[in-house]
Design an enzyme around this catalytic site. Structure first.
Site, PDB file in Angstrom:
ATOM      1  N   ASP A   1       0.855  -1.186   0.000  1.00 32.86           N
ATOM      2  CA  ASP A   1       0.000   0.000   0.000  1.00 32.86           C
ATOM      3  C   ASP A   1       0.889   1.233   0.000  1.00 32.86           C
ATOM      4  O   ASP A   1       2.060   1.155  -0.358  1.00 32.86           O
ATOM      5  CB  ASP A   1      -0.896  -0.035   1.248  1.00 32.86           C
TER       6      ASP A   1
ATOM      7  N   SER B   1     -11.218  -1.269   0.346  1.00 35.15           N
ATOM      8  CA  SER B   1      -9.859  -1.221   0.878  1.00 35.15           C
ATOM      9  C   SER B   1      -9.791  -1.730   2.307  1.00 35.15           C
ATOM     10  O   SER B   1      -8.709  -2.076   2.789  1.00 35.15           O
ATOM     11  CB  SER B   1      -9.323   0.213   0.839  1.00 35.15           C
TER      12      SER B   1
END
Length: 687
Positions: free
Chosen positions: A172, A372
């Site tokens: 990420d 997410s």
């Protein structure tokens, strides 16, 4: 018709330069510059190649006149800087011995900060627990996502399943390893794949982040998984797991090569689960191979399904073997923004979940929404399985989650249902022998044959469709997997459901390459994906298609015809051979004819709408002095993108027809250089 008079600054230059020397080569690329060509977003002048051995790599470098920037030995992949266009360079390698694939350095992924989901941040002091049920207080602050009506985390914890001994990689933007609710569970390493730097100092990692206000996503994600139960703030679903940050957004997407390097680093540094709360459209050989590397090493891969609100397959969530997660709301229903479809595995909370906010943005916590965050809840559930059964394969982990959901039935909206960690713990405490069966690994090799010989089946689509699939039935759980062959004609399927499959193989897509349906070739057959098959001993299927070889470097029979002095003669009643808007970034093909005053002419470009391929054509009619007499983009606007001009010639003499693409015609800086930009030009006199 779109009138594009601005283009004739470019055409006038061509006319004026007709007696000049040929144009020089494309100047060296600007490293790191993002460009978009043929709808593909990539880094200018950078090519990624997969190679068989060192000899093959050096031949590739020499052929392109390239400079090697970096490589990933585990994947036999290299990043090259090339002196010209990356798309053209990657196609020029076709047929080179030892080449597995070549593609521009892709950047198709949308950064997490661009997800269409609000991130309302708040202070911890504003999050009073007084109005919440007592069973939502699992640490200092209330978390509906973990309560007994959602993930039922406490039941799993009470049975001893908290992710202890398991490391989850957070692929990420850089997660905050100093946040008070994360520091205790940092695994002690963090990675920047661009510079190939491993950080072991929290202060050095913070200096790398440099208080960037656009970096926050990874911290939210990490706290979903690994926030400890320590009496402050919140808890992750696997509160004794460790997290390993890998920075693939800095804050923008760093590119597929560095993502692949980050994935390999995480696997090599002890991650048992990879969380990927990112994605996009398109297909990249390198990133798929990186995830295949993880799966082949027993590492579970989780990906968020996406926030497109559509029934569609996004990557990496759609790659075989990956656990795709849907976002659910407080009623355990799919949220309106979540992507969904047959490929999804399960759902987890993803609406207004409470997570940690980075210290450089004020610290504390925030309410945030998106797949997410359903993704890392899924990764945390996978960590519970890995704690109990470290040897569980990725497919066994997936099925353990799917068979213990609230619903335990399939739908396209939530996969096999909303995760339930309590039910999962009940399965795990029975012992690893009670886990579902192992998955399968399948290797398909495609070859094309025709009167010219046998060729690798590149650009072929391979679909594995489970036997008994019921088309149109939204509750049918029968698996379907898709992959594309590399330049050697191979497609791999790692950690898929065992069982009998119908296999469908089709040669290169005619909507891309053009041609006739019979030139593509198709195959339908069956195969058995055997439980326990591995990368070292996969199920193998050889498929041979009677199909036309894909030509990535076609020869235009009329080149060079890039100026009036080089124009190809054409006469009334003639249709040209197949020609191409190709071989240079901005190609204009000139055809000259002689007409008589009063001639009624029709000039037609047969391109994408009539013969397939990728060319959205644009056609100009010029007089001998270079004046534009007529131009046309679409024969039928919005429907037929081929071009046609009808015109009455005002005088006897020489005229020019100029063929190019709409992309080039509409933007003086744009390029369009596809080997599938094919066309035929027809000229007729109608009176």
């Amino acid at each position: 018709m779109k009138t594009l008079r601005l283009l004739f600054l470019g055409l006038t230059a061509l006319l004026a330069a007709c007696s000049q020397a040929p144009r020089t080569a494309t100047p060296p690329a600007n490293p790191g510059l993002l460009v978009s060509s043929e709808g593909i977003r990539h880094f200018q002048g950078q090519v990624v190649v997969g190679y068989q051995d060192e000899t093959a790599l050096q031949e590739i470098v020499a052929k392109l006149g390239a400079k090697e920037l970096a490589r990933i030995p585990e994947l036999k992949a290299a990043l090259l800087q090339v002196p010209g266009d990356a798309l053209k360079a990657s196609r020029a390698l076709k047929g080179l011995p030892g080449l597995r694939y070549a593609e521009p350095h892709l950047a198709q992924v949308v950064p997490p900060k661009d997800d269409p989901v609000e991130i309302p941040r708040t202070r911890a002091s504003d999050l009073s627990p007084l109005g919440n049920p007592a069973d939502q207080l699992l640490d200092a602050l209330p978390q509906y996502a973990l309560d007994p009506r959602h993930l039922d985390a406490k039941r799993a914890w009470d049975l001893g399943f908290e992710g202890e001994g398991v490391t989850v990689a957070i692929i990420d933007d850089p997660a905050d390893v100093t946040h008070p609710d994360l520091a205790a569970n940092w695994a002690g390493k963090a990675y920047d794949p661009v510079t190939n730097t491993t950080y072991t100092s929290a202060s050095a990692w913070l200096a790398f982040i440099n208080n960037n206000p656009n970096i926050y996503h990874g911290t939210f994600v990490a706290s979903t998984v690994s926030a400890p139960r320590d009496g402050q703030g919140i808890a992750g679903l696997a509160p004794k797991s460790k997290f390993l940050p890998v920075a693939i957004f800095q804050p923008d997407y760093v590119g597929d090569f560095y993502v692949a390097r980050g994935i390999v680093w995480a696997v090599n540094n002890g991650a048992q689960v990879l969380n990927n709360s990112w994605g996009g459209l398109g297909y990249g050989n390198l990133v798929k191979e990186a995830f295949d590397y993880a799966l082949a090493n027993g590492v579970v891969v989780v990906a968020s399904a996406g926030n497109s609100s559509k029934d569609e397959v996004r990557t990496p969530a759609g790659y075989p073997g990956i656990i795709a997660s849907v976002a659910a709301d407080g009623n355990r229903n799919k949220t309106d923004f979540s992507t969904y479809g047959r490929h999804v595995s399960s759902a987890a909370p993803g609406l207004d979940v409470l997570l940690a906010n980075p210290t450089w943005l004020g610290g504390g916590y925030g309410l945030i929404s998106g797949t997410s965050f359903s993704g890392p809840y899924t990764a945390a559930a996978a960590a519970l399985v890995k704690q109990a059964c470290p040897g569980a394969t990725p497919y066994q982990v997936r099925r353990s989650l799917e068979t213990t959901t609230w619903e335990r039935t399939f739908s396209r909206e939530k996969g096999f249902g909303h995760l339930n960690a309590g039910n999962l713990a009940d399965l795990l405490r029975r012992g690893c022998a009670d886990l579902p069966s192992k998955g399968a690994v399948v290797r398909v090799k495609v070859e094309y044959f025709n009167e010219n010989g046998l060729f690798p089946g590149l650009l072929a689509d391979v679909i594995l469709r489970g036997k008994g699939l019921r088309p149109g039935d939204a509750a049918d759980p029968t698996p379907v997997y898709w992959a594309r062959t590399d330049l050697s004609g191979e497609a791999w399927f790692y950690e898929i459901a065992p069982g009998e499959y119908d296999i469908y193989v089709a040669g290169a897509d005619l909507s891309l390459t053009g041609g006739l349906p019979e030139e593509r070739g198709t195959f339908v057959g069956t195969l058995i994906a055997t439980s326990g098959s591995t990368a070292a001993n996969p199920v193998f299927k050889l498929v041979r298609l009677n199909a036309t070889e894909v030509n990535l470097n076609p020869t235009d029979p009329y080149e060079p015809n890039d100026s009036p002095s080089q124009a190809t003669p054409i006469a009334y009643g003639i249709t040209t051979q197949l020609a191409y808007i190709f071989s240079q970034p901005r190609d204009f093909d000139f055809f000259a004819f002689t007409g008589t005053a009063g001639d009624e002419i029709r000039a037609r470009v047969y391109a994408k709408s009539s013969i397939g391929g990728t060319l959205d054509s644009y056609l100009f009619l010029l007089d001998a002095a270079g004046n534009v007499l007529e131009e046309n983009d679409d024969l039928v606007p919005g429907q037929i993108t081929d071009s046609e001009i009808t015109f009455s010639l005002p005088a006897s003499g020489t005229y020019y027809l100029v063929v190019t693409s709409y992309t080039i015609a509409s933007d003086l800086a744009a390029s369009d250089n596809s080997p599938f930009n094919k066309y035929r030009l027809e000229l007729v006199k109608t009176n």
